[in-house]
Design a protein around this motif. Structure first.
Motif, PDB file in Angstrom:
ATOM      1  N   GLU A 137      12.348  14.882  -2.229  1.00 20.37           N
ATOM      2  CA  GLU A 137      13.660  14.155  -2.944  1.00 20.37           C
ATOM      3  C   GLU A 137      14.767  14.708  -2.894  1.00 20.37           C
ATOM      4  O   GLU A 137      15.915  14.309  -2.549  1.00 20.37           O
ATOM      5  CB  GLU A 137      13.144  13.654  -4.106  1.00 20.37           C
ATOM      6  CG  GLU A 137      12.129  12.631  -4.039  1.00 20.37           C
ATOM      7  CD  GLU A 137      12.678  11.108  -3.766  1.00 20.37           C
ATOM      8  OE1 GLU A 137      13.902  11.151  -3.956  1.00 20.37           O
ATOM      9  OE2 GLU A 137      12.034  10.523  -3.091  1.00 20.37           O
ATOM     10  N   ASN A 138      14.657  16.095  -3.169  1.00 17.12           N
ATOM     11  CA  ASN A 138      15.942  16.976  -3.568  1.00 17.12           C
ATOM     12  C   ASN A 138      16.470  17.500  -2.202  1.00 17.12           C
ATOM     13  O   ASN A 138      17.563  17.891  -2.297  1.00 17.12           O
ATOM     14  CB  ASN A 138      15.570  18.216  -4.384  1.00 17.12           C
ATOM     15  CG  ASN A 138      14.711  19.056  -3.559  1.00 17.12           C
ATOM     16  OD1 ASN A 138      13.893  18.791  -2.895  1.00 17.12           O
ATOM     17  ND2 ASN A 138      14.719  20.519  -3.906  1.00 17.12           N
ATOM     18  N   LEU A 139      15.900  16.927  -0.967  1.00 16.06           N
ATOM     19  CA  LEU A 139      16.652  17.559   0.060  1.00 16.06           C
ATOM     20  C   LEU A 139      16.825  16.185   1.164  1.00 16.06           C
ATOM     21  O   LEU A 139      16.892  16.425   2.528  1.00 16.06           O
ATOM     22  CB  LEU A 139      15.611  18.225   0.897  1.00 16.06           C
ATOM     23  CG  LEU A 139      15.418  19.859   0.306  1.00 16.06           C
ATOM     24  CD1 LEU A 139      14.397  20.611   1.045  1.00 16.06           C
ATOM     25  CD2 LEU A 139      16.531  20.503   0.053  1.00 16.06           C
ATOM     26  N   ARG A 140      17.037  15.086   0.403  1.00 16.67           N
ATOM     27  CA  ARG A 140      17.318  14.024   1.303  1.00 16.67           C
ATOM     28  C   ARG A 140      18.548  13.612   1.481  1.00 16.67           C
ATOM     29  O   ARG A 140      18.859  12.491   1.765  1.00 16.67           O
ATOM     30  CB  ARG A 140      16.585  12.786   0.712  1.00 16.67           C
ATOM     31  CG  ARG A 140      14.857  12.905   0.927  1.00 16.67           C
ATOM     32  CD  ARG A 140      14.275  11.587   0.765  1.00 16.67           C
ATOM     33  NE  ARG A 140      12.881  11.887   0.433  1.00 16.67           N
ATOM     34  CZ  ARG A 140      11.737  10.971   0.241  1.00 16.67           C
ATOM     35  NH1 ARG A 140      12.190   9.979  -0.252  1.00 16.67           N
ATOM     36  NH2 ARG A 140      10.605  11.347   0.197  1.00 16.67           N
ATOM     37  N   THR A 141      19.432  14.487   1.205  1.00 18.52           N
ATOM     38  CA  THR A 141      21.089  14.373   1.663  1.00 18.52           C
ATOM     39  C   THR A 141      21.207  15.337   2.669  1.00 18.52           C
ATOM     40  O   THR A 141      20.997  16.328   2.586  1.00 18.52           O
ATOM     41  CB  THR A 141      21.927  14.288   0.184  1.00 18.52           C
ATOM     42  OG1 THR A 141      21.893  15.757  -0.070  1.00 18.52           O
ATOM     43  CG2 THR A 141      21.610  13.391  -0.671  1.00 18.52           C
ATOM     44  N   ILE A 142      22.106  14.766   3.824  1.00 14.01           N
ATOM     45  CA  ILE A 142      22.492  15.734   4.744  1.00 14.01           C
ATOM     46  C   ILE A 142      23.833  15.548   5.298  1.00 14.01           C
ATOM     47  O   ILE A 142      24.425  14.279   5.126  1.00 14.01           O
ATOM     48  CB  ILE A 142      21.379  15.225   5.980  1.00 14.01           C
ATOM     49  CG1 ILE A 142      21.225  16.073   6.921  1.00 14.01           C
ATOM     50  CG2 ILE A 142      21.738  13.790   6.285  1.00 14.01           C
ATOM     51  CD1 ILE A 142      20.242  16.033   7.964  1.00 14.01           C
ATOM     52  N   ALA A 143      24.346  16.427   6.037  1.00  9.92           N
ATOM     53  CA  ALA A 143      25.609  16.432   6.328  1.00  9.92           C
ATOM     54  C   ALA A 143      25.605  16.789   7.833  1.00  9.92           C
ATOM     55  O   ALA A 143      24.691  17.783   8.122  1.00  9.92           O
ATOM     56  CB  ALA A 143      26.512  17.489   5.727  1.00  9.92           C
ATOM     57  N   VAL A 144      26.306  16.335   8.746  1.00  9.29           N
ATOM     58  CA  VAL A 144      26.514  16.573  10.286  1.00  9.29           C
ATOM     59  C   VAL A 144      27.674  16.705  10.535  1.00  9.29           C
ATOM     60  O   VAL A 144      28.486  15.930  11.061  1.00  9.29           O
ATOM     61  CB  VAL A 144      25.671  15.240  11.080  1.00  9.29           C
ATOM     62  CG1 VAL A 144      25.727  16.057  12.292  1.00  9.29           C
ATOM     63  CG2 VAL A 144      24.357  15.209  10.411  1.00  9.29           C
ATOM     64  N   PRO A 145      28.217  18.063  10.465  1.00  4.99           N
ATOM     65  CA  PRO A 145      29.565  18.430  10.956  1.00  4.99           C
ATOM     66  C   PRO A 145      29.646  18.023  12.498  1.00  4.99           C
ATOM     67  O   PRO A 145      28.699  18.020  13.201  1.00  4.99           O
ATOM     68  CB  PRO A 145      29.907  19.875  10.555  1.00  4.99           C
ATOM     69  CG  PRO A 145      28.791  19.927   9.781  1.00  4.99           C
ATOM     70  CD  PRO A 145      27.689  19.365   9.804  1.00  4.99           C
ATOM     71  N   VAL A 146      31.023  17.792  13.146  1.00  5.05           N
ATOM     72  CA  VAL A 146      31.074  17.805  14.541  1.00  5.05           C
ATOM     73  C   VAL A 146      30.452  18.861  15.082  1.00  5.05           C
ATOM     74  O   VAL A 146      30.715  20.152  14.921  1.00  5.05           O
ATOM     75  CB  VAL A 146      32.689  17.357  14.709  1.00  5.05           C
ATOM     76  CG1 VAL A 146      32.677  17.215  16.221  1.00  5.05           C
ATOM     77  CG2 VAL A 146      33.075  16.372  14.184  1.00  5.05           C
ATOM     78  N   PHE A 147      29.555  18.589  16.317  1.00  2.86           N
ATOM     79  CA  PHE A 147      29.060  19.673  16.903  1.00  2.86           C
ATOM     80  C   PHE A 147      29.995  20.496  17.721  1.00  2.86           C
ATOM     81  O   PHE A 147      31.145  20.079  18.081  1.00  2.86           O
ATOM     82  CB  PHE A 147      28.001  19.316  18.194  1.00  2.86           C
ATOM     83  CG  PHE A 147      26.798  18.311  17.672  1.00  2.86           C
ATOM     84  CD1 PHE A 147      26.488  18.307  16.167  1.00  2.86           C
ATOM     85  CD2 PHE A 147      26.167  17.869  18.369  1.00  2.86           C
ATOM     86  CE1 PHE A 147      25.456  17.563  15.764  1.00  2.86           C
ATOM     87  CE2 PHE A 147      24.925  16.899  18.007  1.00  2.86           C
ATOM     88  CZ  PHE A 147      24.635  17.112  16.415  1.00  2.86           C
TER      89      PHE A 147
ATOM     90  N   ARG B 140      19.779   5.026  10.879  1.00  8.93           N
ATOM     91  CA  ARG B 140      18.879   4.023  11.388  1.00  8.93           C
ATOM     92  C   ARG B 140      17.309   4.262  10.870  1.00  8.93           C
ATOM     93  O   ARG B 140      16.698   3.390  10.325  1.00  8.93           O
ATOM     94  CB  ARG B 140      18.693   3.963  12.871  1.00  8.93           C
ATOM     95  CG  ARG B 140      17.741   2.926  13.368  1.00  8.93           C
ATOM     96  CD  ARG B 140      17.766   3.024  14.919  1.00  8.93           C
ATOM     97  NE  ARG B 140      17.014   4.377  15.216  1.00  8.93           N
ATOM     98  CZ  ARG B 140      15.815   4.561  15.124  1.00  8.93           C
ATOM     99  NH1 ARG B 140      14.786   3.697  14.540  1.00  8.93           N
ATOM    100  NH2 ARG B 140      15.385   5.913  15.535  1.00  8.93           N
ATOM    101  N   GLU B 141      16.974   5.773  10.729  1.00  6.63           N
ATOM    102  CA  GLU B 141      15.731   6.004  10.339  1.00  6.63           C
ATOM    103  C   GLU B 141      15.546   5.821   8.791  1.00  6.63           C
ATOM    104  O   GLU B 141      14.556   5.362   8.233  1.00  6.63           O
ATOM    105  CB  GLU B 141      15.419   7.485  10.526  1.00  6.63           C
ATOM    106  CG  GLU B 141      13.950   7.933  10.666  1.00  6.63           C
ATOM    107  CD  GLU B 141      13.658   8.263   9.092  1.00  6.63           C
ATOM    108  OE1 GLU B 141      12.581   8.160   9.018  1.00  6.63           O
ATOM    109  OE2 GLU B 141      14.613   8.855   8.516  1.00  6.63           O
ATOM    110  N   GLY B 142      16.488   6.134   8.043  1.00  5.85           N
ATOM    111  CA  GLY B 142      16.636   5.764   6.505  1.00  5.85           C
ATOM    112  C   GLY B 142      16.176   6.943   5.622  1.00  5.85           C
ATOM    113  O   GLY B 142      16.361   6.662   4.464  1.00  5.85           O
ATOM    114  N   THR B 143      15.354   7.960   6.079  1.00  7.36           N
ATOM    115  CA  THR B 143      15.071   9.068   5.167  1.00  7.36           C
ATOM    116  C   THR B 143      16.049   9.823   4.589  1.00  7.36           C
ATOM    117  O   THR B 143      16.188   9.969   3.220  1.00  7.36           O
ATOM    118  CB  THR B 143      14.147  10.091   5.772  1.00  7.36           C
ATOM    119  OG1 THR B 143      12.747   9.391   6.247  1.00  7.36           O
ATOM    120  CG2 THR B 143      13.536  11.093   4.853  1.00  7.36           C
ATOM    121  N   PHE B 144      17.262  10.143   5.149  1.00  9.95           N
ATOM    122  CA  PHE B 144      18.204  10.811   4.623  1.00  9.95           C
ATOM    123  C   PHE B 144      19.435  10.036   4.264  1.00  9.95           C
ATOM    124  O   PHE B 144      19.637   9.019   5.036  1.00  9.95           O
ATOM    125  CB  PHE B 144      18.691  11.879   5.536  1.00  9.95           C
ATOM    126  CG  PHE B 144      17.526  12.880   6.023  1.00  9.95           C
ATOM    127  CD1 PHE B 144      17.356  14.040   4.976  1.00  9.95           C
ATOM    128  CD2 PHE B 144      16.872  12.817   6.968  1.00  9.95           C
ATOM    129  CE1 PHE B 144      16.369  15.030   5.411  1.00  9.95           C
ATOM    130  CE2 PHE B 144      15.716  13.638   7.709  1.00  9.95           C
ATOM    131  CZ  PHE B 144      15.471  14.750   6.706  1.00  9.95           C
TER     132      PHE B 144
END
Length: 176
Positions: free
Chosen positions: A36-46, A69-73
């Protein structure tokens, strides 16, 4: 004609089988194995090392779409996310695979391969969870009279496939 005892037996066996199926389905977990504590995510521009313009931003965009779309994060800014996905477009290659019979040496169909390297970092600790895993995707496109447009159209198909593979890689890290 089936006797009353046999009918009761069939009904009991049928009910028992139905109960077994229903109860065994209750054992399936519908939650993710990601903590639960790892379900936030950032994706900087590659980062883009391919030499093809805009492919980095398109690959990032499609990765974000697939994560959503997947929904976990839940997608967050780099400062507030628990995890950070670092992507680097390593290469983007075009290979001719079919030639125009009317014009010797002129290709009219190409195979386009995109390779992205993905690293997953736990932001608060800096711990690298997934280190520089290469992900490749390929597609073909017809050049016809405008190779540039064909290649740009292929960017989107490749980026979608790369995004799905990245999400699979992320979820696979916590797979049981």
């Amino acid at each position: 004609m089936i006797s009353v005892v046999t009918r009761k037996h069939f009904v009991r066996v049928g009910l028992s089988a139905c109960c077994a199926v229903v109860l065994s389905g209750c054992m399936y977990r519908f939650t993710s194995s990601v903590p639960e504590n790892l379900r936030t995510i950032a994706v900087p521009v590659f980062e883009n090392n391919s030499g093809f313009p805009e492919i980095d931003a398109i690959a990032t965009q499609y990765t974000l779409r697939e994560i959503q779309r997947e929904g976990t994060f839940q997608i967050r800014s780099v400062d507030s996310a628990a995890l950070k996905v670092l992507g680097r477009v390593l290469k983007s290659d075009l290979y001719p695979i079919a030639y125009d019979r009317n014009y010797e040496g002129r290709a009219n169909e190409y195979r386009y391969t995109l390779t992205v390297e993905v690293t997953l970092v736990e932001r608060s600790t800096g711990k690298v969870l997934i280190n520089a895993v290469p992900i490749s995707a390929n597609t073909t496109f017809l050049a016809r009279d405008d190779m540039l447009t064909g290649a740009q159209d292929a960017y989107y198909r490749l980026s979608k496939e790369v995004g799905r593979s990245i999400v699979d890689l992320l979820l696979g890290y916590w797979a049981e």
